[in-house]
Design a protein around this motif. Structure first.
Motif: not given
Length: 233
Positions: A50-73
């Motif tokens: 059920g976890h969507n990787n969104n085409g990101m590496s696993v390390l990118q997924q690890h930090v993506a939670f903190f990107d609250q507006d999902k703009n990559g920054i």
């Protein structure tokens, strides 16, 4: 032939103390193959359901939670809110946000530093520190064999679970000479994970550790805390 496949050396006692698994291929295809998209292990060979990787590496997924507006920054205030969302208190979340964004410059797309100390998810692999478990490779892929070795080497009390003492021993064993920043960051990360996800018996489970690597653990705790807040109100 026997010597060629040996995992323990008689004159190196540490190889007997910190044993590695020799049965991984029976439960996980090509455990030595770095996974770009999924954090897989012998219990979850396809990664987190059920976890969507969104085409990101696993390390990118690890930090993506903190990107609250999902703009990559990721901005410092987003990191602060993320730590608050998973359950850390105000002061610790503030300090963690400051410490985390000390890595900002390594992730910048150019030579100029960011006055807002932003972290670019695309370049998060450049902020990888030393003295770690090598579960992420240098490009941010997930190495199942190295993840499994964490538990085969150090989970001595309960299989597939780590006590605080075992986490301390593991981070001590992973230290690279003169890598003072790496020593500190590795310990800080694992200790934070322990206090976030330890069970009622005081152990960090293998599953929670794996889900930390792909970031799904943060989503889970944020939803749990949100539910608790709703009940209180």
């Amino acid at each position: 032939m026997a010597d060629a496949m040996a995992t323990e050396a008689p004159k190196a006692p540490v190889t007997r103390e910190r044993r590695i698994r020799v049965d991984l291929e029976e439960k996980l295809p090509k455990p030595y193959l770095a996974r770009a998209l999924e954090a897989t292990d012998t219990d979850q060979p396809n990664g987190t359901s059920g976890h969507n990787n969104n085409g990101m590496s696993v390390l990118q997924q690890h930090v993506a939670f903190f990107d609250q507006d999902k703009n990559g920054i990721i901005y410092p205030w987003e990191t602060y809110r993320g730590f608050r969302a998973v359950g850390f208190n105000l002061i610790l979340s503030f300090l963690l946000a400051i410490g985390t964004h000390g890595l900002s410059y390594r992730t910048q797309p150019g030579w100029l530093p960011s006055p807002l100390f932003t972290i670019y998810i695309e370049n998060i692999h450049k902020a990888k520190h030393g003295s770690d478990s090598a579960t992420y490779d240098t490009e941010g892929r997930f190495m199942p064999v190295n993840f499994e070795n964490i538990f085969s080497k150090y989970a001595k009390t309960v299989p597939d679970k780590l006590s605080f003492k075992e986490i301390w021993h593991m981070t001590e064993a992973n230290r690279v000479a003169n890598d003072f920043v790496g020593w500190f960051m590795a310990k800080a990360e694992w200790i934070l994970l322990y206090f976030l996800a330890r069970d009622h018996e005081g152990f960090l489970s293998k599953e929670d550790a794996r889900r930390c690597f792909d970031g799904s653990l943060f989503d889970y705790h944020a939803k749990m805390n949100k539910g608790e807040d709703s009940k209180r109100s």
